[in-house]
Design an enzyme around this catalytic site. Structure first.
Site, short mmCIF file in Angstrom:
data_model
loop_
_atom_site.label_atom_id
_atom_site.label_comp_id
_atom_site.label_asym_id
_atom_site.label_seq_id
_atom_site.Cartn_x
_atom_site.Cartn_y
_atom_site.Cartn_z
N ASP A 1 0.82 -1.21 0.00
CA ASP A 1 0.00 0.00 0.00
C ASP A 1 0.85 1.27 0.00
OD1 ASP A 1 -2.34 -1.41 -0.06
OD2 ASP A 1 -2.61 -1.41 2.12
N CYS A 2 2.00 1.22 0.68
CA CYS A 2 2.86 2.41 0.73
C CYS A 2 3.93 2.42 -0.35
CB CYS A 2 3.49 2.56 2.12
SG CYS A 2 4.25 1.07 2.75
N TYR A 3 4.14 1.27 -1.01
CA TYR A 3 5.08 1.19 -2.12
C TYR A 3 4.38 0.52 -3.31
CZ TYR A 3 8.75 2.29 1.27
OH TYR A 3 9.52 2.90 2.22
#
Length: 389
Positions: A132-134
């Protein structure tokens, strides 16, 4: 008696007397230890030799959208990516992955590191773990040393205090980390430059410790820790120098400051890529004992002759030989004259010591006090437990 603070004050005033290790040895022969110790402030040592336990930490900087790199190639050489999202470690001996069946084993991590230091562009290909963050899955770009954040050498094992002499008593050529060894004792290869080598001039590591400032690859580096396979308990001669592989150091330094003159990729036929590296250590001439240790000559240093034709961890030896004999070009083994060759460049090792001397004389390089000593009690643990697959 002198202190490092006093010596640094003289360096800052450009009045320090600096001799290379070779110059010191000549001066001691002329003046004696006592007078030489009164005159000299710093003794510079150097080596230029293959140091395969080396590599570079590289931070690419974040992409948009961000990527968490989990597989990466720099000029088709695999780089380790199992830590920060865009942090990489490129090992000097990591071989290039062949493309379309092409044999490209002669190029590896050491060559890519040298190219980056020289300011040349290299290609990066990366595969990411989507989170989700990468969210990014792949990334390709071209980088130079100016377009990345951190780029520094972190070398787990450099500066063997002493090493072996390799020979081949078998019937076929052997291709080793010392280079080709010809059959039937037709050649002998040694890797240490002998009496100008840094740690042979400080055999008990009384001057060199964690935090010691050094010449590394044409830039400034530091001793970070003891090196891997550090074995200071090696047997020693009465002059305290070891009779085989002994102390090692882990080194670190900013590769953006370095020069491709002193960091060069290399290749050993049928063995693999590596890295030739120039390293110099300044030794403060604190007292007569320091000067006496640095006066050691090639005739007073020995290395074991090891037969690589026996495929075991512990190989038979043909005894010890002095560096003076090795540098003569021939040694005698079982009554046979055997030609010798150095793996280190003795000429460039001298040049490292000379360049470091010039830095100090110009007031561009001051000495550091070690933060803590390197352990001289470390044992060496082999893996003798066998597992069948």
């Amino acid at each position: 008696m002198k202190t490092i603070a006093e010596i640094n004050d003289k360096i800052n005033r450009k009045s320090a007397i600096v001799w290379t290790a070779e110059e010191l040895k000549v001066k001691v022969a002329e003046l004696g230890v006592t007078q030489a110790a009164k005159e000299v402030d710093v003794i510079t040592t150097g080596t230029f030799e293959p140091m395969e336990s080396s590599g570079a930490i590289i931070n690419l900087g974040h992409t948009d959208p961000p990527i968490k790199i989990r597989r990466c190639w720099i000029d088709n050489v695999p780089a380790y990516s199992g830590f920060g999202a865009v942090d990489l470690y490129l090992g000097a001996t990591q071989a290039i992955e062949s493309q379309d069946g092409e044999d490209t084993r002669e190029r590896g991590g050491g060559h890519v590191i040298s190219d980056l230091i020289a300011g040349l562009p290299v290609q990066v290909k990366a595969i990411g773990q989507v989170t989700d963050c990468y969210p990014r899955a792949t990334f390709e770009t071209t980088i130079t040393r100016e377009t990345i954040n951190q780029f520094y050498l972190f070398n787990p094992r450099n500066l063997y205090q002493n090493f072996i002499v390799g020979v081949n008593g078998g019937d076929r050529p052997l291709f080793t980390y010392l280079g080709p060894l010809q059959p039937r004792l037709s050649n002998a290869v040694y890797s240490n430059p002998g009496a100008i080598s840094p740690l042979l001039n400080d055999p008990d590591l009384q001057l060199v410790g964690i935090g010691t400032k050094i010449f590394l690859g044409g830039g400034i580096g530091y001793v970070a820790w003891e090196g891997t396979q550090h074995f200071p308990l090696q047997k020693r001669l009465p002059n305290r120098t070891p009779v085989g592989p002994a102390a090692t150091l882990a080194l670190i330094g900013d590769a953006k400051q370095m020069s491709a003159q002193w960091v060069r990729g290399c290749y050993f036929k049928s063995y693999g890529p590596s890295l030739m590296l120039g390293v110099g250590i300044p030794l403060p001439a604190l007292n007569e004992e320091v000067v006496a240790r640095c006066a050691v000559q090639d005739k007073d240093l020995v290395a074991p002759i090891v037969d690589f034709s026996i495929p075991r961890r512990v190989r038979p030896t043909f005894g010890l030989v002095s560096y003076a004999q090795l540098k003569s070009g021939r040694i005698t083994i079982d009554g046979k004259a055997v030609r010798t060759a150095p793996l280190a460049s003795v000429y460039l090792s001298r040049q490292v010591a000379i360049e470091l001397k010039q830095w100090i004389e110009a007031g561009k390089f001051i000495l550091t006090e070690p933060v803590t000593p390197i352990s001289m009690e470390r044992t060496f643990l082999p893996q003798d437990r066998w597992t069948e697959f």
